[in-house]
Write a protein that holds these residues in place. Structure first.
Motif, short mmCIF file in Angstrom:
data_model
loop_
_atom_site.label_atom_id
_atom_site.label_comp_id
_atom_site.label_asym_id
_atom_site.label_seq_id
_atom_site.Cartn_x
_atom_site.Cartn_y
_atom_site.Cartn_z
N LEU A 107 5.88 -7.71 12.70
CA LEU A 107 5.59 -7.32 11.31
C LEU A 107 6.79 -6.60 10.70
O LEU A 107 7.18 -6.88 9.57
CB LEU A 107 4.35 -6.42 11.27
N VAL A 108 7.39 -5.69 11.45
CA VAL A 108 8.57 -4.97 10.96
C VAL A 108 9.70 -5.94 10.68
O VAL A 108 10.37 -5.85 9.63
CB VAL A 108 9.02 -3.91 12.00
N ALA A 109 9.94 -6.87 11.59
CA ALA A 109 11.03 -7.83 11.40
C ALA A 109 10.83 -8.66 10.14
O ALA A 109 11.78 -8.89 9.37
CB ALA A 109 11.13 -8.74 12.63
N TYR A 110 9.60 -9.08 9.89
CA TYR A 110 9.34 -9.91 8.71
C TYR A 110 9.46 -9.10 7.43
O TYR A 110 10.01 -9.58 6.42
CB TYR A 110 7.94 -10.52 8.80
N GLU A 111 8.98 -7.87 7.44
CA GLU A 111 9.10 -7.04 6.25
C GLU A 111 10.55 -6.68 5.95
O GLU A 111 10.95 -6.61 4.78
CB GLU A 111 8.25 -5.77 6.42
N TYR B 79 7.91 0.23 -2.67
CA TYR B 79 6.66 -0.13 -2.02
C TYR B 79 6.87 -0.69 -0.62
O TYR B 79 6.06 -0.44 0.28
CB TYR B 79 5.89 -1.13 -2.88
N MET B 80 7.93 -1.46 -0.42
CA MET B 80 8.14 -2.05 0.90
C MET B 80 8.72 -1.06 1.89
O MET B 80 8.43 -1.14 3.09
CB MET B 80 9.05 -3.27 0.80
N ALA B 81 9.54 -0.12 1.42
CA ALA B 81 10.13 0.86 2.33
C ALA B 81 9.06 1.66 3.08
O ALA B 81 9.15 1.81 4.31
CB ALA B 81 11.08 1.78 1.58
N PRO B 82 8.02 2.18 2.40
CA PRO B 82 6.97 2.87 3.17
C PRO B 82 6.22 1.95 4.13
O PRO B 82 5.83 2.38 5.22
CB PRO B 82 6.03 3.40 2.07
N MET B 83 6.02 0.69 3.73
CA MET B 83 5.35 -0.25 4.64
C MET B 83 6.16 -0.42 5.92
O MET B 83 5.62 -0.38 7.03
CB MET B 83 5.18 -1.61 3.96
N ILE B 84 7.46 -0.62 5.75
CA ILE B 84 8.33 -0.80 6.92
C ILE B 84 8.33 0.45 7.78
O ILE B 84 8.24 0.39 9.02
CB ILE B 84 9.76 -1.17 6.48
N PHE B 85 8.42 1.61 7.12
CA PHE B 85 8.46 2.88 7.86
C PHE B 85 7.20 3.07 8.70
O PHE B 85 7.27 3.41 9.89
CB PHE B 85 8.63 4.05 6.88
#
Length: 272
Positions: free
Chosen positions: A169-173, A206-212
């Motif tokens: 999931l991290v790699a895809y995001e 929005y994506m930075a918190p998801m990745i974190f």
């Protein structure tokens, strides 16, 4: 008897997940007005379907997780319940990622080749993430002792091999995030369109918190004691649902203001 340190870990995980349910409910009412304004009167298309799944399936995931947290299920077999709960969690995450894929596709001026590649990679990540997690879990499984007393499999814990899913999931995001940044500074460097800024900033903020959170979840699952590794299970679902919805709301609002002024075509989001 549960060891004290293990009991603390399980209780901490339970508190974090119940708190996630509270945040989800609070955020729902906080964003109900923009949902009514921007989505309820639109025709059904793939974007609206993904939005509904991402937004409302999160409540099903939260309900099942909260039940697992609060219910007393000693000497029960929870395999079917856990499998259903995991499936709902995966569907919610995938639908949220689908909204991010569509946004990236729009930002790349509806590049069909890019969309095909992203969809194929998404399928590979889902298949490998779930498949490898199950495969490693089977390898690490301890054979049951026939002479041992029966035990419940309803403990609120996950095995460390679940970190594999979060890794994919991290790699895809990170891939989606990188594509947004690359396109922004390659083709839109001198563009002053508010819509372009909103789409890009939505990707960053929005994506930075998801990745974190995905990274933290992977680390917690792989490194910390097993009793703590479900600590961000529901919070991650909640965060994905919340932020993916906000991406869509901000796009709808910006498109209304600058539809005729920007060269960026986002008709994927807005059926005519």
């Amino acid at each position: 008897m549960v060891a004290p340190i293990e009991n603390i870990g399980i209780q901490t995980s339970k508190y974090c997940n119940v708190a996630g349910l509270g945040v989800l409910i609070f955020d729902y009412f906080l964003t109900l007005e923009p949902e009514i304004r921007w989505t309820w009167n639109r025709r059904w298309n793939i974007t609206r379907i993904l939005f509904v799944i991402s937004r409302y399936m999160a409540f099903a995931a939260a309900g099942m997780t909260s039940y697992a947290v609060l219910a007393t299920r000693a000497n029960e077999n929870c395999s079917n319940f856990s499998a259903a709960s995991n499936a709902i969690h995966i569907i919610t995450i995938v639908s949220s990622e689908g909204l991010l894929i569509i946004r990236t596709y729009a930002f790349w001026r509806k590049n069909n080749k890019l969309l095909a590649v992203l969809l194929v990679l998404a399928a590979i990540c889902i298949g490998c993430g779930v498949g490898l997690t199950d495969f490693v879990g089977d390898l690490l499984a301890v054979p049951a002792n026939p002479s041992a007393p029966p035990t419940s499999n309803c403990t609120f814990e996950a095995s460390s091999n679940s970190a594999i899913q979060y890794g994919f999931l991290v790699a895809y995001e990170i891939l989606l995030f990188s594509l947004m940044v690359f396109k922004r500074y390659k083709d839109y460097r001198d563009c002053d369109s508010r819509l372009v800024r909103v789409v890009f900033q939505g990707g960053v903020w929005y994506m930075a918190p998801m990745i974190f959170v995905s990274v933290v979840n992977a680390v917690i699952t792989a490194v910390v004691p097993q009793s703590y590794n479900e600590m961000l299970d529901l919070p991650q679902i909640v965060l994905h649902s919340m932020l993916a919805s906000r991406v869509l709301f901000s796009l709808y609002a910006s498109e209304r203001d600058e539809l005729e002024e920007t060269s960026l075509q986002i008709s994927t989001f807005y059926p005519t």
